[in-house]
Design a protein around this motif. Sequence first.
Motif, PDB file in Angstrom:
ATOM      1  N   ARG A  79       0.826  -1.205   0.000  1.00  0.00           N
ATOM      2  CA  ARG A  79       0.000   0.000   0.000  1.00  0.00           C
ATOM      3  C   ARG A  79       0.866   1.264   0.000  1.00  0.00           C
ATOM      4  O   ARG A  79       0.599   2.212  -0.723  1.00  0.00           O
ATOM      5  CB  ARG A  79      -0.921   0.007   1.219  1.00  0.00           C
ATOM      6  CG  ARG A  79      -1.889   1.175   1.212  1.00  0.00           C
ATOM      7  CD  ARG A  79      -2.804   1.189   2.409  1.00  0.00           C
ATOM      8  NE  ARG A  79      -2.015   1.407   3.614  1.00  0.00           N
ATOM      9  CZ  ARG A  79      -2.142   0.696   4.721  1.00  0.00           C
ATOM     10  NH1 ARG A  79      -3.003  -0.291   4.801  1.00  0.00           N
ATOM     11  NH2 ARG A  79      -1.388   0.959   5.772  1.00  0.00           N
ATOM     12  N   ASN A  80       1.952   1.267   0.781  1.00  0.00           N
ATOM     13  CA  ASN A  80       2.811   2.447   0.834  1.00  0.00           C
ATOM     14  C   ASN A  80       3.638   2.630  -0.430  1.00  0.00           C
ATOM     15  O   ASN A  80       3.945   3.762  -0.817  1.00  0.00           O
ATOM     16  CB  ASN A  80       3.733   2.377   2.047  1.00  0.00           C
ATOM     17  CG  ASN A  80       2.997   2.604   3.335  1.00  0.00           C
ATOM     18  OD1 ASN A  80       1.951   3.256   3.354  1.00  0.00           O
ATOM     19  ND2 ASN A  80       3.525   2.076   4.417  1.00  0.00           N
ATOM     20  N   ASN A  81       4.007   1.543  -1.088  1.00  0.00           N
ATOM     21  CA  ASN A  81       4.838   1.633  -2.285  1.00  0.00           C
ATOM     22  C   ASN A  81       4.031   1.792  -3.568  1.00  0.00           C
ATOM     23  O   ASN A  81       4.611   1.928  -4.646  1.00  0.00           O
ATOM     24  CB  ASN A  81       5.728   0.401  -2.405  1.00  0.00           C
ATOM     25  CG  ASN A  81       6.840   0.418  -1.392  1.00  0.00           C
ATOM     26  OD1 ASN A  81       7.176   1.462  -0.843  1.00  0.00           O
ATOM     27  ND2 ASN A  81       7.409  -0.742  -1.131  1.00  0.00           N
ATOM     28  N   ARG A  82       2.702   1.778  -3.473  1.00  0.00           N
ATOM     29  CA  ARG A  82       1.859   1.855  -4.668  1.00  0.00           C
ATOM     30  C   ARG A  82       2.093   3.138  -5.464  1.00  0.00           C
ATOM     31  O   ARG A  82       2.113   3.129  -6.686  1.00  0.00           O
ATOM     32  CB  ARG A  82       0.401   1.762  -4.258  1.00  0.00           C
ATOM     33  CG  ARG A  82      -0.560   1.557  -5.370  1.00  0.00           C
ATOM     34  CD  ARG A  82      -1.954   1.365  -4.868  1.00  0.00           C
ATOM     35  NE  ARG A  82      -1.950   1.395  -3.398  1.00  0.00           N
ATOM     36  CZ  ARG A  82      -2.996   1.294  -2.641  1.00  0.00           C
ATOM     37  NH1 ARG A  82      -4.166   1.152  -3.167  1.00  0.00           N
ATOM     38  NH2 ARG A  82      -2.919   1.317  -1.331  1.00  0.00           N
ATOM     39  N   ASN A  83       2.312   4.258  -4.792  1.00  0.00           N
ATOM     40  CA  ASN A  83       2.470   5.542  -5.478  1.00  0.00           C
ATOM     41  C   ASN A  83       3.925   5.923  -5.710  1.00  0.00           C
ATOM     42  O   ASN A  83       4.196   7.010  -6.214  1.00  0.00           O
ATOM     43  CB  ASN A  83       1.785   6.647  -4.665  1.00  0.00           C
ATOM     44  CG  ASN A  83       0.294   6.421  -4.581  1.00  0.00           C
ATOM     45  OD1 ASN A  83      -0.314   5.891  -5.501  1.00  0.00           O
ATOM     46  ND2 ASN A  83      -0.295   6.803  -3.470  1.00  0.00           N
ATOM     47  N   ARG A  84       4.842   5.075  -5.360  1.00  0.00           N
ATOM     48  CA  ARG A  84       6.262   5.383  -5.532  1.00  0.00           C
ATOM     49  C   ARG A  84       6.665   5.169  -6.980  1.00  0.00           C
ATOM     50  O   ARG A  84       6.332   4.165  -7.595  1.00  0.00           O
ATOM     51  CB  ARG A  84       7.086   4.493  -4.613  1.00  0.00           C
ATOM     52  CG  ARG A  84       8.554   4.823  -4.650  1.00  0.00           C
ATOM     53  CD  ARG A  84       9.298   4.024  -3.642  1.00  0.00           C
ATOM     54  NE  ARG A  84       9.024   4.570  -2.316  1.00  0.00           N
ATOM     55  CZ  ARG A  84       9.587   4.143  -1.218  1.00  0.00           C
ATOM     56  NH1 ARG A  84      10.434   3.147  -1.263  1.00  0.00           N
ATOM     57  NH2 ARG A  84       9.299   4.681  -0.059  1.00  0.00           N
ATOM     58  N   ARG A  85       7.372   6.153  -7.523  1.00  0.00           N
ATOM     59  CA  ARG A  85       7.864   6.046  -8.899  1.00  0.00           C
ATOM     60  C   ARG A  85       9.323   5.634  -8.885  1.00  0.00           C
ATOM     61  O   ARG A  85      10.129   6.243  -8.192  1.00  0.00           O
ATOM     62  CB  ARG A  85       7.741   7.389  -9.608  1.00  0.00           C
ATOM     63  CG  ARG A  85       6.342   7.874  -9.763  1.00  0.00           C
ATOM     64  CD  ARG A  85       6.326   9.171 -10.522  1.00  0.00           C
ATOM     65  NE  ARG A  85       7.499   9.983 -10.195  1.00  0.00           N
ATOM     66  CZ  ARG A  85       7.512  11.285 -10.142  1.00  0.00           C
ATOM     67  NH1 ARG A  85       6.429  11.965 -10.387  1.00  0.00           N
ATOM     68  NH2 ARG A  85       8.610  11.947  -9.855  1.00  0.00           N
TER      69      ARG A  85
END
Length: 142
Positions: A79-85
């Motif tokens: 969930r925390n890494n979902r928006n990481r580019r």
Amino acid sequence: RTLCELYPPTTEVEADALVDRALATAMHATRAASSLALKGYSPGSVVFGRDMHLDIPIIADIIALQEHRQALTDKRLLRNNRNRRPFEYKVGQNIYIHNKHNAANKMKPIFSGPFPILQVHTNNTVTIQRNEHVSERVSIRR
């Protein structure tokens, strides 16, 4: 209300007994509180194998609890890494370095640079050219 208001100590011995009672109450509350990471068991019931309020045995599957906690950790990580580019640094790119701030140097610039990247390493570090004679290896995660 606090314990001091309910039972005001008049001597040092009573004050020590009041502190001991408060610590014992806090320890019991910590051990008896149920935890979602432990599938609703309390830490005390897992450790001692008995319910903390009723006189009944508790059989907790420690391996299942560990797998449950690992599944929760993996779910939160996704969930925390979902928006990481993802971003890959390349030799020749310029980067800015974040300067540390405190009350004594709050008027200094927030960033210094740009500094050219000389080498990219696999452990999240890059080597930059500070000036003509100084190169420095810095973490890209700081």
